[in-house]
Design a protein around this motif. Structure first.
Motif, short mmCIF file in Angstrom:
data_model
loop_
_atom_site.label_atom_id
_atom_site.label_comp_id
_atom_site.label_asym_id
_atom_site.label_seq_id
_atom_site.Cartn_x
_atom_site.Cartn_y
_atom_site.Cartn_z
N ASP A 13 0.81 -1.22 0.00
CA ASP A 13 0.00 0.00 0.00
C ASP A 13 0.84 1.28 0.00
OD1 ASP A 13 -2.56 -0.78 -0.36
OD2 ASP A 13 -3.16 -0.67 1.75
N LEU A 16 -0.31 5.16 0.40
CA LEU A 16 -1.72 4.98 0.77
C LEU A 16 -1.81 4.32 2.15
CD1 LEU A 16 -4.75 5.08 0.08
CD2 LEU A 16 -4.47 2.87 -1.07
N GLY A 17 -0.92 3.36 2.39
CA GLY A 17 -0.86 2.71 3.70
C GLY A 17 -0.44 3.67 4.80
N LYS A 20 -3.50 5.65 5.74
CA LYS A 20 -4.41 4.80 6.53
C LYS A 20 -3.90 4.65 7.96
CE LYS A 20 -6.15 1.94 2.67
NZ LYS A 20 -6.07 0.60 2.04
N GLU A 21 -2.59 4.47 8.10
CA GLU A 21 -2.00 4.33 9.43
C GLU A 21 -2.21 5.61 10.24
OE1 GLU A 21 2.31 3.59 11.64
OE2 GLU A 21 2.13 3.09 9.51
N LEU A 23 -4.53 7.89 9.88
CA LEU A 23 -5.95 8.02 10.22
C LEU A 23 -6.34 7.10 11.37
CD1 LEU A 23 -7.46 8.27 6.62
CD2 LEU A 23 -7.28 10.13 8.30
N SER A 24 -5.71 5.92 11.44
CA SER A 24 -6.02 4.98 12.52
C SER A 24 -5.59 5.53 13.88
CB SER A 24 -5.35 3.62 12.27
OG SER A 24 -3.96 3.67 12.56
N GLU A 52 -3.83 7.86 -5.00
CA GLU A 52 -4.79 7.25 -4.07
C GLU A 52 -4.62 7.81 -2.66
OE1 GLU A 52 -3.56 3.58 -6.63
OE2 GLU A 52 -2.82 5.63 -6.29
N ALA A 53 -3.35 8.01 -2.27
CA ALA A 53 -3.07 8.57 -0.95
C ALA A 53 -3.63 9.99 -0.83
CB ALA A 53 -1.56 8.58 -0.70
N LEU A 56 -7.44 9.97 -0.40
CA LEU A 56 -7.84 9.60 0.96
C LEU A 56 -7.55 10.75 1.94
CD1 LEU A 56 -9.02 7.34 2.72
CD2 LEU A 56 -6.69 6.50 3.07
N ASN A 60 -10.33 13.09 4.21
CA ASN A 60 -10.21 13.14 5.67
C ASN A 60 -9.55 14.41 6.19
OD1 ASN A 60 -11.05 10.29 6.86
ND2 ASN A 60 -10.03 9.92 4.90
#
Length: 287
Positions: A13, A16-17, A20-21, A23-24, A52-53, A56, A60
């Protein structure tokens, strides 16, 4: 409060990963390396899922201008002992700036360098030489944030005066800013108990407009130890109340704050630490 942490960019990812990290953790910014910090191996930008990143992030409310890239540790612009080490640093930093430009980030944090026993003045002059070479024809539209250091070994950038010397003697001062690391300046000897006094000193010597990012870390060492060992918020010598005050200081409310605190039992503490700062209340972390 603009708050985030260091996140990884590994696996399929990639960037993008990273988002996501972040945001978590409940973060609204983050810091990453464009590849492994200890070597020169890099994936092509086309493989990093940048668009993609960004999508996202937009969904957010993470503003790309607050996202921080950290330069690799192996870059040492202060080295005069080994010419090939200096040349590697210059060439690799040029590549990193190009990568930042291609991704679209505008803050690259850089450790100024270590003089490796050649002497502070020699080391400072070599850093200036390196910055001039790197910035001369760079397409990079952002800024390099020189990080305040703890003064471990032969590290340079351990005082505001040294950082200002580098900025004022570089041919491209408009391309330079500062990353203030709370653990580092504490370990370098600064008293953080009244942070507004620190900001006043920073403003007088460097100028607050040059403060681009804050690394918000506690320290395992007493003030002035020149060691550089990060601790989790509230579990070190600086303490939660002071660090919370820095995170919420109105004078730097638009400056991104980045956590680089240690993992606990192999797990990231950032969700809990960010939550503590949002609630302005310390609690023992259970990850």
């Amino acid at each position: 409060m603009i708050i985030g942490s260091h996140v990884s960019m590994s696996g399929k990812d990639t960037l993008l990963g990273s988002v996501k990290e972040a945001l978590s953790y409940g973060a609204n910014t983050f810091m990453f390396y464009t590849g492994a910090p200890q070597n020169t191996r890099r994936k092509a930008i086309s493989e990093l899922k940048v668009e993609e990143a960004k999508t996202l992030m937009k969904e957010n409310n993470i503003d790309l201008k607050n996202v921080v890239v950290h330069a690799p540790y192996i870059i040492n612009l202060a080295n005069t002992i080994k010419e090939e080490t200096f040349e590697l640093a210059v060439n690799f930093l040029k590549q990193e700036l190009q990568r930042c430009q291609d991704i679209g980030t505008s803050i690259l944090v850089l450790h100024p360098g270590s003089h490796v026993k050649a002497g502070e003045e020699v080391g400072l002059q070599q850093i200036i030489k390196g910055l001039n070479e790197v910035l001369k024809d760079t397409p990079y539209q952002g800024k390099i944030a020189l990080e305040t250091m703890a003064g471990k070994g032969s590290e340079l950038g351990k005082t505001f005066e040294e950082i200002q010397y580098l900025i004022s003697h570089c041919d491209y001062p408009e391309k330079l800013g500062v990353c203030l690391d709370t653990c580092h300046i504490h370990d370098a000897g600064y008293d953080l108990s009244n942070f507004d006094v620190i900001l006043d000193e920073f403003d007088r010597i460097i100028g607050l407009d040059r403060l681009l990012v804050v690394h918000l870390n506690d320290s395992k060492n007493v003030q002035g130890a020149h060691k550089d060992r990060h601790a989790n918020l509230g579990l070190g010598e600086i303490g939660f109340d002071i660090l919370n005050g820095i995170a919420h200081n109105e004078r730097i409310k638009d400056v991104p704050k980045i956590l680089e605190t240690p993992y606990i039992d192999g797990k990231a503490p950032y969700k809990e630490e960010i939550d503590m700062l949002k609630n302005q209340e310390f609690r023992n972390i259970e990850v």
